[in-house]
Scaffold this motif. Structure first.
Motif, short mmCIF file in Angstrom:
data_model
loop_
_atom_site.label_atom_id
_atom_site.label_comp_id
_atom_site.label_asym_id
_atom_site.label_seq_id
_atom_site.Cartn_x
_atom_site.Cartn_y
_atom_site.Cartn_z
N TYR A 1 55.51 70.50 82.92
CA TYR A 1 55.47 68.78 83.23
C TYR A 1 54.21 68.14 83.21
CZ TYR A 1 57.02 64.47 84.48
OH TYR A 1 57.23 62.98 84.68
N GLU A 2 53.71 69.14 84.17
CA GLU A 2 52.17 68.41 84.65
C GLU A 2 51.12 68.44 83.45
OE1 GLU A 2 51.05 71.26 87.47
OE2 GLU A 2 52.17 70.19 89.13
N THR A 3 51.48 69.25 82.67
CA THR A 3 50.37 69.45 81.27
C THR A 3 50.97 68.88 79.97
OG1 THR A 3 51.37 71.78 80.95
CG2 THR A 3 49.49 71.57 82.22
N GLY A 4 52.17 68.08 80.32
CA GLY A 4 52.65 67.44 79.25
C GLY A 4 53.30 68.41 78.24
N ASN A 5 53.77 69.72 78.60
CA ASN A 5 54.44 70.62 77.38
C ASN A 5 56.00 70.34 77.64
OD1 ASN A 5 55.03 72.41 75.56
ND2 ASN A 5 54.42 74.31 77.02
N PHE A 6 56.40 69.43 77.16
CA PHE A 6 57.99 68.98 77.61
C PHE A 6 58.85 69.84 76.76
CE2 PHE A 6 55.27 65.11 78.05
CZ PHE A 6 55.45 64.96 79.52
N ASP A 7 58.45 70.58 75.89
CA ASP A 7 59.46 71.34 75.03
C ASP A 7 59.37 72.75 75.64
OD1 ASP A 7 60.09 69.31 73.17
OD2 ASP A 7 58.16 69.73 71.98
N HIS A 8 58.83 73.13 76.67
CA HIS A 8 59.07 74.32 77.19
C HIS A 8 60.45 74.59 77.71
CE1 HIS A 8 58.43 77.72 79.88
NE2 HIS A 8 57.60 78.12 79.43
N PRO A 9 61.07 75.59 77.59
CA PRO A 9 62.49 76.16 77.96
C PRO A 9 62.69 75.81 79.49
CG PRO A 9 61.66 77.80 76.53
CD PRO A 9 60.43 77.02 76.73
N ALA A 10 61.99 76.13 80.14
CA ALA A 10 62.02 76.14 81.60
C ALA A 10 62.14 74.38 81.89
CB ALA A 10 61.01 76.62 82.56
N LEU A 11 61.47 73.67 81.28
CA LEU A 11 61.55 72.14 81.45
C LEU A 11 62.57 71.51 80.88
CD1 LEU A 11 58.30 70.12 81.37
CD2 LEU A 11 60.61 69.21 81.00
N VAL A 12 63.14 72.09 79.58
CA VAL A 12 64.20 71.48 79.12
C VAL A 12 65.60 71.89 79.96
CG1 VAL A 12 65.60 71.83 76.94
CG2 VAL A 12 63.19 71.54 76.74
N ALA A 13 65.58 73.03 80.53
CA ALA A 13 66.80 73.41 81.19
C ALA A 13 66.83 72.59 82.30
CB ALA A 13 66.49 75.03 81.62
N LEU A 14 65.94 71.72 82.85
CA LEU A 14 66.11 71.06 84.15
C LEU A 14 66.20 69.45 83.60
CD1 LEU A 14 63.80 72.81 86.80
CD2 LEU A 14 66.43 72.78 86.51
N ALA A 15 66.10 69.13 82.38
CA ALA A 15 65.89 67.77 82.06
C ALA A 15 66.98 66.72 82.39
CB ALA A 15 65.81 67.79 80.35
N GLU A 16 68.19 67.39 82.65
CA GLU A 16 69.21 66.64 83.33
C GLU A 16 68.91 65.91 84.59
OE1 GLU A 16 72.47 69.84 84.78
OE2 GLU A 16 72.64 68.89 83.03
N LEU A 17 67.98 66.61 85.36
CA LEU A 17 67.70 66.32 86.49
C LEU A 17 66.67 65.00 86.82
CD1 LEU A 17 67.16 69.83 88.18
CD2 LEU A 17 69.15 68.33 88.17
#
Length: 428
Positions: free
Chosen positions: A390-406
């Motif tokens: 998230y800090e680096t703007g890599n919003f398509d990373h699976p770990a970040l996508v998995a938590l997007a609903e938060l």
């Protein structure tokens, strides 16, 4: 397929980029040095080490007076180099002046690992004697340094376990008389500053059981690195720690919000000094185990340290990452305290300017926590991965996508507000 909400790309700065900028021209650590001189038994086996302040790597480059010596040695021995590395399984003799005894600095130390060496400049004043009785009652062993017997020493000798007899200060023909005078007290005799085999043989025949001096072993110097802290921040922390009504939850927050103290506390409490059956991975566990009093003593040591912290922006970014990890973990029912610690330590390489693997190995932490920090393995590792991407703007990373609903943007903004409130409070 449901459309995944994407966080706002304009909110989070790039942490690695900011850290790289902060590192340029900023001195985040300094080299520290400690001398150690072995203490031997009658069979010339090492049974302890005296720890000595050193200003540089030169073996003889000691501080010329006692000012700040105790605090420097304790900071470096406990939190920078590590007592285990310095003395292994042996006891450490630590010099204490009057101010250190009255400030109860020894109470930060496990009594089974240290000997409190009372300097010859300490007078047997009522407050000093009361402090020494309290240390004895807590299980600490007490040694008197540079002893040349005179009746004025009687109150100190009555409380001591060891008398370090200063051989150069005693004429050869008077040593037996000194020994006879000291035998009235229940003290073990240590012959210090032994420079010849004849002195070793003579003192052994007179009943000495401990020995120290250049003939046996010269001091060696051990080095390490110390992360720096601003005195203003430590003062702010100490002000709150003085409140007797401070609750455990608030104490936990105070420690967690000070990265330098958090790193030192975890390393300290996980050292072999405490013989813990398991490793401590969260600030909450450390606070519960060590208690407010000892944390206050550790913070006092850091106040006596004269250094400066890493740049304030680096501290801010470290806390921001840790807070965001904590929030996300709480919302997916993981250990929020452990998540805060994972986020906090993930920037330790920048905070103390050492390889991350070395820092974590020196603490040490459980393998699961280390893997979460270093390889983003496991549930907490995935939380950390989401925050860093998230800090680096890599919003398509699976770990970040998995938590997007938060609603990561909301979590980030809350973390920013939280950290800024802490910074404002510390400035106030």
């Amino acid at each position: 397929q449901a459309r995944t909400a994407r966080p706002c790309r304009c909110v989070a700065p790039s942490l690695p980029t900011r850290l790289s900028q902060l590192m340029q021209g900023d001195e985040l650590t300094r080299q520290v040095f400690l001398g150690r001189q072995a203490i031997f038994d009658v069979d010339r086996k090492v049974v302890a080490y005296e720890l000595l302040y050193r200003m540089s790597a030169a073996a003889g480059d000691a501080l010329t007076d006692n000012e700040d010596r105790t605090s420097h040695v304790m900071i470096d021995a406990l939190m920078s180099i590590g007592l285990d590395r310095l003395v292994a399984g042996q006891r450490a003799f630590l010099n204490m002046d009057t101010a250190s005894l009255l400030a109860e600095l020894p109470l930060t130390l496990p009594p089974q690992r240290v000997v409190i060496e009372v300097l010859e400049t300490v007078a047997p004043e009522p407050k000093v004697l009361a402090a020494l009785r309290h240390l004895r009652d807590r299980g600490y062993r007490i040694a008197l340094d540079d002893v040349v017997y005179q009746p004025a020493l009687d109150p100190l000798l009555e409380l001591a376990h060891i008398a370090k007899v200063d051989l150069p200060a005693i004429a050869a023909g008077q040593l037996a008389d000194q020994v006879n005078a000291l035998r009235r007290f229940n003290v073990e005799l240590l012959a210090e500053k032994i420079e010849t085999e004849a002195q070793f043989d003579q003192t052994r025949e007179l009943g000495f059981t401990l020995f120290q001096g250049y003939w046996l072993a010269r001091p060696s110097t051990v080095s390490g690195k110390r992360g720096l802290m601003r005195r203003e921040d430590v003062l702010s922390l100490l002000a709150r720690l003085q409140d007797p009504s401070l609750q455990t939850s608030e104490l936990q927050a105070l420690v967690s919000n000070n990265p330098g103290l958090s790193h030192r506390l975890l390393r300290y409490i996980n050292s072999a000094m405490f013989y813990l059956p398991r490793r401590i991975d969260s600030i909450r566990q450390a606070v519960v185990l060590i208690g407010q009093r000892q944390i206050r003593q550790i913070a006092s040591l850091l106040l006596l340290d004269g250094g400066e912290t890493p740049p304030l922006e680096l501290v801010r970014l470290t806390l921001l990452r840790a807070r965001m990890c904590e929030q996300l973990a709480a919302r997916v029912k993981l250990d929020a305290d452990a998540a805060f610690t994972v986020g906090l330590l993930s920037t330790a390489e920048m905070l103390v300017d050492q390889p991350l693997t070395q820092i974590l190995a020196d603490m040490p932490l459980s393998e699961a926590t280390v893997q979460a920090i270093c390889t983003h393995h496991g549930p907490l590792g995935q939380i950390l991965a989401a925050v860093t991407h998230y800090e680096t703007g890599n919003f398509d990373h699976p770990a970040l996508v998995a938590l997007a609903e938060l609603d990561l943007t909301a979590r980030y903004l809350e973390a920013v507000e939280f950290v800024e409130s802490i910074m404002a409070a510390s400035r106030g």
